[in-house]
Write a protein that holds these residues in place. Sequence first.
Motif, PDB file in Angstrom:
ATOM      1  N   THR A  93      60.935 -35.191 -41.338  1.00  0.00           N
ATOM      2  CA  THR A  93      62.341 -34.804 -41.195  1.00  0.00           C
ATOM      3  C   THR A  93      63.067 -35.667 -40.167  1.00  0.00           C
ATOM      4  OG1 THR A  93      63.790 -32.901 -40.881  1.00  0.00           O
ATOM      5  CG2 THR A  93      61.874 -33.061 -39.424  1.00  0.00           C
ATOM      6  N   ALA A  94      64.256 -35.221 -39.809  1.00  0.00           N
ATOM      7  CA  ALA A  94      65.108 -35.990 -38.898  1.00  0.00           C
ATOM      8  C   ALA A  94      64.527 -36.037 -37.488  1.00  0.00           C
ATOM      9  CB  ALA A  94      66.500 -35.375 -38.869  1.00  0.00           C
ATOM     10  N   VAL A  95      64.966 -37.002 -36.723  1.00  0.00           N
ATOM     11  CA  VAL A  95      64.545 -37.136 -35.325  1.00  0.00           C
ATOM     12  C   VAL A  95      65.556 -36.398 -34.444  1.00  0.00           C
ATOM     13  CG1 VAL A  95      63.354 -39.320 -35.735  1.00  0.00           C
ATOM     14  CG2 VAL A  95      65.776 -39.329 -35.119  1.00  0.00           C
ATOM     15  N   ALA A  96      65.142 -36.156 -33.187  1.00  0.00           N
ATOM     16  CA  ALA A  96      65.999 -35.397 -32.255  1.00  0.00           C
ATOM     17  C   ALA A  96      67.350 -36.058 -32.053  1.00  0.00           C
ATOM     18  CB  ALA A  96      65.273 -35.224 -30.931  1.00  0.00           C
ATOM     19  N   GLY A  97      67.375 -37.388 -32.113  1.00  0.00           N
ATOM     20  CA  GLY A  97      68.622 -38.109 -31.886  1.00  0.00           C
ATOM     21  C   GLY A  97      69.674 -37.863 -32.934  1.00  0.00           C
ATOM     22  N   ASP A  98      69.280 -37.276 -34.107  1.00  0.00           N
ATOM     23  CA  ASP A  98      70.256 -36.980 -35.155  1.00  0.00           C
ATOM     24  C   ASP A  98      71.029 -35.690 -34.881  1.00  0.00           C
ATOM     25  OD1 ASP A  98      69.369 -39.230 -36.515  1.00  0.00           O
ATOM     26  OD2 ASP A  98      67.968 -38.111 -37.795  1.00  0.00           O
ATOM     27  N   PHE A  99      70.616 -34.923 -33.852  1.00  0.00           N
ATOM     28  CA  PHE A  99      71.249 -33.632 -33.559  1.00  0.00           C
ATOM     29  C   PHE A  99      71.969 -33.692 -32.210  1.00  0.00           C
ATOM     30  CE2 PHE A  99      67.773 -32.682 -36.400  1.00  0.00           C
ATOM     31  CZ  PHE A  99      68.328 -31.784 -37.290  1.00  0.00           C
TER      32      PHE A  99
ATOM     33  N   THR B  19      69.298 -30.521 -24.822  1.00  0.00           N
ATOM     34  CA  THR B  19      68.381 -31.461 -25.485  1.00  0.00           C
ATOM     35  C   THR B  19      67.517 -30.714 -26.491  1.00  0.00           C
ATOM     36  OG1 THR B  19      66.712 -31.176 -23.775  1.00  0.00           O
ATOM     37  CG2 THR B  19      68.294 -32.971 -23.476  1.00  0.00           C
ATOM     38  N   VAL B  20      67.114 -31.452 -27.566  1.00  0.00           N
ATOM     39  CA  VAL B  20      66.174 -30.916 -28.555  1.00  0.00           C
ATOM     40  C   VAL B  20      64.803 -31.482 -28.225  1.00  0.00           C
ATOM     41  CG1 VAL B  20      65.567 -30.806 -30.996  1.00  0.00           C
ATOM     42  CG2 VAL B  20      67.985 -30.772 -30.296  1.00  0.00           C
ATOM     43  N   SER B  21      63.910 -30.604 -27.801  1.00  0.00           N
ATOM     44  CA  SER B  21      62.587 -31.085 -27.360  1.00  0.00           C
ATOM     45  C   SER B  21      61.627 -31.317 -28.551  1.00  0.00           C
ATOM     46  CB  SER B  21      61.965 -30.096 -26.379  1.00  0.00           C
ATOM     47  OG  SER B  21      61.799 -28.824 -26.999  1.00  0.00           O
ATOM     48  N   SER B  22      61.801 -30.561 -29.646  1.00  0.00           N
ATOM     49  CA  SER B  22      60.939 -30.780 -30.819  1.00  0.00           C
ATOM     50  C   SER B  22      61.615 -30.242 -32.072  1.00  0.00           C
ATOM     51  CB  SER B  22      59.584 -30.095 -30.638  1.00  0.00           C
ATOM     52  OG  SER B  22      59.732 -28.683 -30.608  1.00  0.00           O
ATOM     53  N   ILE B  23      61.172 -30.776 -33.202  1.00  0.00           N
ATOM     54  CA  ILE B  23      61.699 -30.365 -34.522  1.00  0.00           C
ATOM     55  C   ILE B  23      60.514 -30.104 -35.436  1.00  0.00           C
ATOM     56  CG2 ILE B  23      63.116 -31.032 -36.505  1.00  0.00           C
ATOM     57  CD1 ILE B  23      64.596 -32.960 -34.659  1.00  0.00           C
ATOM     58  N   SER B  24      60.564 -28.993 -36.146  1.00  0.00           N
ATOM     59  CA  SER B  24      59.510 -28.704 -37.128  1.00  0.00           C
ATOM     60  C   SER B  24      60.144 -28.219 -38.426  1.00  0.00           C
ATOM     61  CB  SER B  24      58.536 -27.653 -36.607  1.00  0.00           C
ATOM     62  OG  SER B  24      59.194 -26.418 -36.393  1.00  0.00           O
ATOM     63  N   VAL B  25      59.415 -28.420 -39.545  1.00  0.00           N
ATOM     64  CA  VAL B  25      59.895 -28.020 -40.874  1.00  0.00           C
ATOM     65  C   VAL B  25      58.900 -27.048 -41.480  1.00  0.00           C
ATOM     66  CG1 VAL B  25      60.484 -28.797 -43.198  1.00  0.00           C
ATOM     67  CG2 VAL B  25      61.117 -30.201 -41.222  1.00  0.00           C
ATOM     68  N   SER B  26      59.392 -25.947 -42.008  1.00  0.00           N
ATOM     69  CA  SER B  26      58.544 -24.989 -42.720  1.00  0.00           C
ATOM     70  C   SER B  26      59.297 -24.526 -43.952  1.00  0.00           C
ATOM     71  CB  SER B  26      58.187 -23.806 -41.830  1.00  0.00           C
ATOM     72  OG  SER B  26      57.446 -22.835 -42.551  1.00  0.00           O
ATOM     73  N   GLY B  27      58.826 -24.960 -45.131  1.00  0.00           N
ATOM     74  CA  GLY B  27      59.495 -24.559 -46.373  1.00  0.00           C
ATOM     75  C   GLY B  27      60.902 -25.085 -46.426  1.00  0.00           C
ATOM     76  N   SER B  28      61.873 -24.184 -46.398  1.00  0.00           N
ATOM     77  CA  SER B  28      63.276 -24.601 -46.474  1.00  0.00           C
ATOM     78  C   SER B  28      63.980 -24.482 -45.113  1.00  0.00           C
ATOM     79  CB  SER B  28      64.008 -23.756 -47.515  1.00  0.00           C
ATOM     80  OG  SER B  28      63.915 -22.383 -47.175  1.00  0.00           O
ATOM     81  N   THR B  29      63.220 -24.382 -44.026  1.00  0.00           N
ATOM     82  CA  THR B  29      63.840 -24.235 -42.699  1.00  0.00           C
ATOM     83  C   THR B  29      63.479 -25.398 -41.793  1.00  0.00           C
ATOM     84  OG1 THR B  29      61.986 -22.936 -41.824  1.00  0.00           O
ATOM     85  CG2 THR B  29      63.789 -21.728 -42.871  1.00  0.00           C
ATOM     86  N   VAL B  30      64.456 -25.751 -40.913  1.00  0.00           N
ATOM     87  CA  VAL B  30      64.246 -26.725 -39.835  1.00  0.00           C
ATOM     88  C   VAL B  30      64.410 -25.956 -38.526  1.00  0.00           C
ATOM     89  CG1 VAL B  30      65.059 -28.835 -38.716  1.00  0.00           C
ATOM     90  CG2 VAL B  30      65.085 -28.636 -41.224  1.00  0.00           C
TER      91      VAL B  30
ATOM     92  N   ALA C  12      73.779 -37.370 -40.279  1.00  0.00           N
ATOM     93  CA  ALA C  12      72.762 -37.906 -41.197  1.00  0.00           C
ATOM     94  C   ALA C  12      72.658 -39.412 -41.041  1.00  0.00           C
ATOM     95  CB  ALA C  12      73.110 -37.546 -42.636  1.00  0.00           C
ATOM     96  N   PRO C  13      71.436 -39.943 -41.012  1.00  0.00           N
ATOM     97  CA  PRO C  13      71.267 -41.400 -40.968  1.00  0.00           C
ATOM     98  C   PRO C  13      71.627 -42.001 -42.333  1.00  0.00           C
ATOM     99  CG  PRO C  13      69.144 -40.337 -41.180  1.00  0.00           C
ATOM    100  CD  PRO C  13      70.158 -39.238 -40.994  1.00  0.00           C
TER     101      PRO C  13
ATOM    102  N   ALA D 258      65.150 -38.235 -41.886  1.00  0.00           N
ATOM    103  CA  ALA D 258      66.349 -37.450 -42.149  1.00  0.00           C
ATOM    104  C   ALA D 258      65.910 -36.120 -42.732  1.00  0.00           C
ATOM    105  CB  ALA D 258      67.263 -38.183 -43.123  1.00  0.00           C
ATOM    106  N   ILE D 259      66.853 -35.165 -42.736  1.00  0.00           N
ATOM    107  CA  ILE D 259      66.561 -33.923 -43.432  1.00  0.00           C
ATOM    108  C   ILE D 259      66.649 -34.221 -44.931  1.00  0.00           C
ATOM    109  CG2 ILE D 259      67.299 -31.552 -43.853  1.00  0.00           C
ATOM    110  CD1 ILE D 259      68.468 -31.514 -41.045  1.00  0.00           C
ATOM    111  N   GLN D 260      65.516 -34.074 -45.637  1.00  0.00           N
ATOM    112  CA  GLN D 260      65.457 -34.425 -47.051  1.00  0.00           C
ATOM    113  C   GLN D 260      64.796 -33.308 -47.840  1.00  0.00           C
ATOM    114  OE1 GLN D 260      63.053 -37.938 -47.040  1.00  0.00           O
ATOM    115  NE2 GLN D 260      64.826 -39.308 -47.060  1.00  0.00           N
ATOM    116  N   ASP D 261      65.188 -33.232 -49.130  1.00  0.00           N
ATOM    117  CA  ASP D 261      64.421 -32.349 -50.007  1.00  0.00           C
ATOM    118  C   ASP D 261      63.187 -33.105 -50.505  1.00  0.00           C
ATOM    119  OD1 ASP D 261      65.290 -34.082 -52.011  1.00  0.00           O
ATOM    120  OD2 ASP D 261      66.761 -32.683 -52.832  1.00  0.00           O
ATOM    121  N   THR D 262      62.375 -32.450 -51.321  1.00  0.00           N
ATOM    122  CA  THR D 262      61.114 -33.067 -51.742  1.00  0.00           C
ATOM    123  C   THR D 262      61.327 -34.249 -52.675  1.00  0.00           C
ATOM    124  OG1 THR D 262      60.963 -31.432 -53.518  1.00  0.00           O
ATOM    125  CG2 THR D 262      59.780 -30.946 -51.487  1.00  0.00           C
ATOM    126  N   ALA D 263      62.535 -34.399 -53.221  1.00  0.00           N
ATOM    127  CA  ALA D 263      62.831 -35.552 -54.061  1.00  0.00           C
ATOM    128  C   ALA D 263      63.326 -36.730 -53.250  1.00  0.00           C
ATOM    129  CB  ALA D 263      63.878 -35.176 -55.110  1.00  0.00           C
ATOM    130  N   GLY D 264      63.494 -36.532 -51.933  1.00  0.00           N
ATOM    131  CA  GLY D 264      63.953 -37.619 -51.080  1.00  0.00           C
ATOM    132  C   GLY D 264      65.443 -37.696 -50.908  1.00  0.00           C
TER     133      GLY D 264
END
Length: 852
Positions: A598-604, A614-625, A645-646, A656-662
């Motif tokens: 997914t996206a990096v902290a600098g995108d937020f 500051t955003v210290s970490s980002i994780s993705v689970s299913g449809s949530t960031v 978005a980059p 970037a935040i992407q779906d499974t199709a990219g």
Amino acid sequence: MSQYKSSKNSGLRGSFRSWLRGGGMHSVMAITLLAVVFIIVPNRLGNPQFAYASDADQPRYRDMLCDNWGVVFDLLAPTQTSPTVTNYEYSVSTSQVITEPTSWTALSPADATSPIQISWNTLGLPQGVLHYFYVRAAFSDNTKSLSWWRVVNGGSTSTRHAGCTVSGSSAAETVPSRPYSLVATAGSGSASIAFSLDSRGTAEGVTNYKYSLDGVNYTALSPADASSPVTIPSLTPGVSYTIYLKAVNSVGDSVASASVNVVPVSGPPTVTSISPSSGTTAGGTSVTITGTNFISGTTVSIGGSSCTSVVVVSSTSITCTTPPGTAGAKDVVVATGISPNATLAGGFTYVAPPSAPATPDLATASDSGSSSTDDITSDNTPTISVGSASNGNTVTVTATKSGQTNVTCTFTATSQTGCDLGTLVDGVWSVTAKQTASGIDSSSTAALSITVDATSPTVTSFSSTKSNGTYGIGTTVNITATLSEAVVDGASITVTLDTGDTVVLTKATSTTLTGTYTVGTGDNSADLNVSSFTLTSAPTDTAGNAMTSTVLPNGANNIAGAQAIVIDTTPPTLSSATANTAGTQVTLTFNEPLNPTTAVAGDFAVSVGTTSFTVSSISVSGSTVILTLGTPAEIGDVISIVYTAPTPNSATSNSAIQDTAGNDAMSFTATATVAPEPEPAPSPASSPTTTVAPTPTVAPTTTVVPPKTSQPRVLECKSVTKSKKSTAPVLIGEKLSRGIIFDPASPKLDSGDEQELDRVTAVMTERGGLVLVSGFARKNGVDSAEYLKNLSLARARNVSNYLVAKGIRVSMWFEGFGAVTKDIGTSLERKVELRWIDDSEKLEYEKKCSIK
């Protein structure tokens, strides 16, 4: 002279005796013992090496003659036509039998006609003893009849016994046995009769033979002739005669022989013509010879060599097959054995066959293949040319194919050099030719192999080697069209996909066309498929047939029927943003599953008011960031989240935040409020306890403190939601609580929950209206939907019962919604929400909510 004494039937017919013995017999006394007794049919006995015929197929006793020669039986033969009688067998007994005899002797030589006779010399029986005789038939299928001792008639059975007593010497003077196995040969106004004669019982010797043309009147041969064959004179040529013989000695005449037929001829043979009158020197020509006085056994020779397969069709016609011979006219000779032979001088001319013409060739006009030498044609009535045929000769062209009828055409070799064959089915045909001169065929030429293909190629399937999956912008998908047959270079078609895109497919192998589809912006397909195609450069097979059909293959013969390729170019969109009560995390929920990279902290850009976080970490689970903040926000803070978005690169590795199709999510701005802490409330003196045990299949049971008199009703509501695309319900009314959070898999209230509910009770002290209690459960990917539904319902029921027990005055409707998130939920989903509506809305709401 010795005397034979015999006992025989008192009803013996004189006519039978006269017919049986033609005179000259010594006087004898005979009594035939004949007993007729009706009995029940006994079980059959007999030789186990053969089968019995049916009871109806047995000879019937009619009469018997005993004399000083032997015994003669007059009988009625079995009446069936199949199987036929081939012989008779006899059995002799000194007493009347009570069951079918088991010992039998066959007549030798075989005799299948009545009457049958057996000499005393053959029998060899003791003198002065009464013997009983039984006769049965032997059939062509190896079965035997029953004898006449038991004659079946209309369901009853009568027994018959024929007896005869003999005295005197068995070597006494007797009449001869009858001639048998007669063979007649036609002569000129006569017939030659060959035969066999049993020498037993002919002590006096045969002195002559008599013949009969009607079976009644007999004429002695003159001069006498005592050996086989004998000649019957004075017959009319062309008339069919039936001839019988008797042997004669000094005692008398034998029994009459069986008959034989013959048609005498008027003289030696003559030959008037032969057809055809010419044929190949190789022989093998079938000819018919016409003339007169042809008889059985006639031979034919041409040029001194014997014909084969000679058949005398009639006295005026013979067919045969010519032998090999040398070129020129040859004599035809017919021999019947009656001199002189008939000769047709130069009647048959041997002709040397012409040489074979040149090997056939597929005419240029019919050769539609890629070269003039491949002998491939799309013409199913092709023209075949044949060279080196002599002018005036008839040329025959023959096409053969296994399983098909031969197809031929002919032409006269002059200026014409070929002919059109009849209709040929698709496939490989072998074509030969021959020429015919004066009715004589040459040998066949070497074979020409031609391939007939009158069928145009078609597309039989569309396919792709792309793996099943979901693909986005920039992905390449190969498309292959498989054809029904090989095509030549230059073939191409244009296919239209269900995305609306077109792809040109060109020849890859002899039977396939391929092309590449690149996924573009806006392309979408739930299951990629070819929806139509056109002929860009019509594929043409090697026979020259161009494709004309654009019928679309379907089912498993199209991409969607065999594979699951999803095209998705729609970016994910943000559905909601929430903050946890600790202010340390913000959860961004999207409308579809996301790619783990997914996206990096600098995108937020995260801030509260003018203060940046500051955003210290980002994780993705299913449809949530989930964004984890470096510094927690305060209760009540409104957190602002700005996502930039980059630049899209349509690759799932893109940061970037992407779906499974990219597909990259678009830039967005969202806010999330940190929920305040629950307000403290005094602990109640005593709190009711509720015990619920949810199960996957049975709704949890609830232990409820009995309500006081005048307590409000607590009802389960079927639905308090309005339809919405997501599974989460839309709750109505004023929110009374920040939420009651339960432990995993538990409907029990803890002390913190009870404090919050006490606070709600205090709030509702002075209110009317209706309280709506909504229970939820967290989706964990393990428990079933039914289990989670029951668990949420138990939580809502326990909250309702607690409030009633604490003295709340208004009625309550409760409902369990189970898990309402599409993906794995958070701990916040293990909750019960409380809402309040006033009396003005209560009636309208109750119309929408039915009681269970």
